[in-house]
Design a protein around this motif. Structure first.
Motif, mmCIF file in Angstrom:
data_model
loop_
_atom_site.group_PDB
_atom_site.id
_atom_site.type_symbol
_atom_site.label_atom_id
_atom_site.label_comp_id
_atom_site.label_asym_id
_atom_site.label_seq_id
_atom_site.Cartn_x
_atom_site.Cartn_y
_atom_site.Cartn_z
ATOM 1 N N ARG A 1 -64.035 25.907 -53.715
ATOM 2 C CA ARG A 1 -64.103 24.644 -54.470
ATOM 3 C C ARG A 1 -62.727 24.105 -54.821
ATOM 4 N NH1 ARG A 1 -67.942 27.271 -58.223
ATOM 5 N NH2 ARG A 1 -66.196 27.142 -59.647
ATOM 6 N N ILE A 2 -61.740 25.000 -55.004
ATOM 7 C CA ILE A 2 -60.419 24.548 -55.456
ATOM 8 C C ILE A 2 -59.335 24.728 -54.401
ATOM 9 C CG2 ILE A 2 -60.941 24.941 -57.894
ATOM 10 C CD1 ILE A 2 -59.251 27.533 -57.645
ATOM 11 N N ALA A 3 -59.691 25.201 -53.229
ATOM 12 C CA ALA A 3 -58.700 25.517 -52.198
ATOM 13 C C ALA A 3 -57.842 24.307 -51.827
ATOM 14 C CB ALA A 3 -59.388 26.080 -50.960
ATOM 15 N N GLN A 4 -58.451 23.165 -51.633
ATOM 16 C CA GLN A 4 -57.688 21.985 -51.217
ATOM 17 C C GLN A 4 -56.732 21.536 -52.320
ATOM 18 O OE1 GLN A 4 -57.837 20.903 -47.989
ATOM 19 N NE2 GLN A 4 -56.001 19.783 -48.578
ATOM 20 N N THR A 5 -57.165 21.638 -53.565
ATOM 21 C CA THR A 5 -56.299 21.282 -54.693
ATOM 22 C C THR A 5 -55.058 22.171 -54.710
ATOM 23 O OG1 THR A 5 -58.218 20.599 -55.972
ATOM 24 C CG2 THR A 5 -56.193 21.055 -57.205
ATOM 25 N N ILE A 6 -55.260 23.460 -54.465
ATOM 26 C CA ILE A 6 -54.129 24.388 -54.445
ATOM 27 C C ILE A 6 -53.218 24.085 -53.255
ATOM 28 C CG2 ILE A 6 -53.483 26.800 -54.127
ATOM 29 C CD1 ILE A 6 -56.051 27.467 -55.761
ATOM 30 N N LYS A 7 -53.825 23.809 -52.108
ATOM 31 C CA LYS A 7 -53.026 23.508 -50.913
ATOM 32 C C LYS A 7 -52.182 22.248 -51.109
ATOM 33 C CE LYS A 7 -53.296 22.792 -45.980
ATOM 34 N NZ LYS A 7 -54.101 22.624 -44.809
ATOM 35 N N ASP A 8 -52.714 21.262 -51.832
ATOM 36 C CA ASP A 8 -52.019 19.995 -52.044
ATOM 37 C C ASP A 8 -51.089 20.015 -53.261
ATOM 38 O OD1 ASP A 8 -53.402 19.025 -49.869
ATOM 39 O OD2 ASP A 8 -54.923 17.991 -51.068
ATOM 40 N N MET A 9 -51.019 21.127 -53.965
ATOM 41 C CA MET A 9 -50.212 21.227 -55.172
ATOM 42 C C MET A 9 -48.727 21.031 -54.844
ATOM 43 S SD MET A 9 -50.052 24.521 -57.713
ATOM 44 C CE MET A 9 -49.463 25.629 -56.448
ATOM 45 N N ASP A 10 -48.060 20.265 -55.689
ATOM 46 C CA ASP A 10 -46.621 20.084 -55.532
ATOM 47 C C ASP A 10 -45.907 21.354 -55.987
ATOM 48 O OD1 ASP A 10 -46.749 17.507 -54.563
ATOM 49 O OD2 ASP A 10 -46.705 16.610 -56.569
ATOM 50 N N VAL A 11 -45.075 21.896 -55.131
ATOM 51 C CA VAL A 11 -44.277 23.070 -55.468
ATOM 52 C C VAL A 11 -42.842 22.616 -55.622
ATOM 53 C CG1 VAL A 11 -43.514 25.341 -54.671
ATOM 54 C CG2 VAL A 11 -45.845 24.572 -54.180
ATOM 55 N N ARG A 12 -42.270 22.936 -56.788
ATOM 56 C CA ARG A 12 -40.920 22.499 -57.095
ATOM 57 C C ARG A 12 -39.948 23.666 -56.942
ATOM 58 N NH1 ARG A 12 -43.330 20.447 -62.521
ATOM 59 N NH2 ARG A 12 -42.872 22.632 -62.850
ATOM 60 N N PRO A 13 -38.688 23.370 -56.709
ATOM 61 C CA PRO A 13 -37.697 24.448 -56.546
ATOM 62 C C PRO A 13 -37.528 25.315 -57.792
ATOM 63 C CG PRO A 13 -36.756 22.324 -55.920
ATOM 64 C CD PRO A 13 -38.109 22.051 -56.482
ATOM 65 N N ASP A 14 -37.833 24.775 -58.977
ATOM 66 C CA ASP A 14 -37.656 25.565 -60.198
ATOM 67 C C ASP A 14 -38.942 26.241 -60.673
ATOM 68 O OD1 ASP A 14 -38.873 23.191 -60.928
ATOM 69 O OD2 ASP A 14 -37.759 22.972 -62.794
ATOM 70 N N ASP A 15 -40.001 26.214 -59.882
ATOM 71 C CA ASP A 15 -41.237 26.909 -60.238
ATOM 72 C C ASP A 15 -40.995 28.409 -60.282
ATOM 73 O OD1 ASP A 15 -42.790 24.635 -60.465
ATOM 74 O OD2 ASP A 15 -43.666 24.803 -58.465
ATOM 75 N N VAL A 16 -41.684 29.071 -61.192
ATOM 76 C CA VAL A 16 -41.628 30.523 -61.299
ATOM 77 C C VAL A 16 -43.002 31.053 -60.926
ATOM 78 C CG1 VAL A 16 -41.317 32.487 -62.854
ATOM 79 C CG2 VAL A 16 -39.891 30.434 -63.122
ATOM 80 N N TRP A 17 -43.035 31.980 -59.980
ATOM 81 C CA TRP A 17 -44.295 32.560 -59.510
ATOM 82 C C TRP A 17 -44.367 34.018 -59.941
ATOM 83 C CZ3 TRP A 17 -47.843 29.746 -56.529
ATOM 84 C CH2 TRP A 17 -47.416 28.486 -56.144
ATOM 85 N N ILE A 18 -45.493 34.390 -60.496
ATOM 86 C CA ILE A 18 -45.760 35.786 -60.815
ATOM 87 C C ILE A 18 -46.884 36.229 -59.896
ATOM 88 C CG2 ILE A 18 -46.611 37.409 -62.544
ATOM 89 C CD1 ILE A 18 -45.369 35.594 -64.666
#
Length: 113
Positions: free
Chosen positions: A56-73
């Motif tokens: 249900r949310i896969a496309q939203t995640i795929k289209d999410m803007d990823v910024r250079p200052d994002d922090v991923w855990i």
């Protein structure tokens, strides 16, 4: 996003999912990886374990803007993810303990599972 669903056959994994009331998990192999910049011959992604609700949310995640200052855990289940989120949020927000106390972690720290 196209997926190939693979039933999980591992009896220990199935039992663990039943115990945790999470029986809707499946192995999923992405069929939409042509733009992934991997330069290995004959590379295809391995299946991953996801909830059936992910579709249900896969496309939203795929289209999410990823910024250079994002922090991923990225953590394994039950390895201190929430504690790590709290720690990172505090460090990135000037040790603002009052906001951390007043606002839930879900509102302060988006979580993709």
């Amino acid at each position: 996003m196209a997926f190939e669903y693979i039933d999980i056959e591992d009896p220990i994994f199935k039992a663990t999912c039943r115990d945790r009331n999470e029986e809707d998990y499946v192995l999923v192999r992405s069929n939409d990886y042509a733009t992934v910049p991997i330069n290995l011959p004959n590379w295809t992604p391995e299946p991953v374990c996801l909830s059936r609700r992910y579709e249900r949310i896969a496309q939203t995640i795929k289209d999410m803007d990823v910024r250079p200052d994002d922090v991923w855990i990225v953590t394994y289940p039950k390895s201190g993810t929430t504690w790590t989120q709290e720690l990172i949020w505090l460090v990135c927000n000037g040790l603002d303990f009052q906001t951390a106390k007043d606002v839930s972690i879900d509102a302060r720290f988006p979580f993709i599972e």
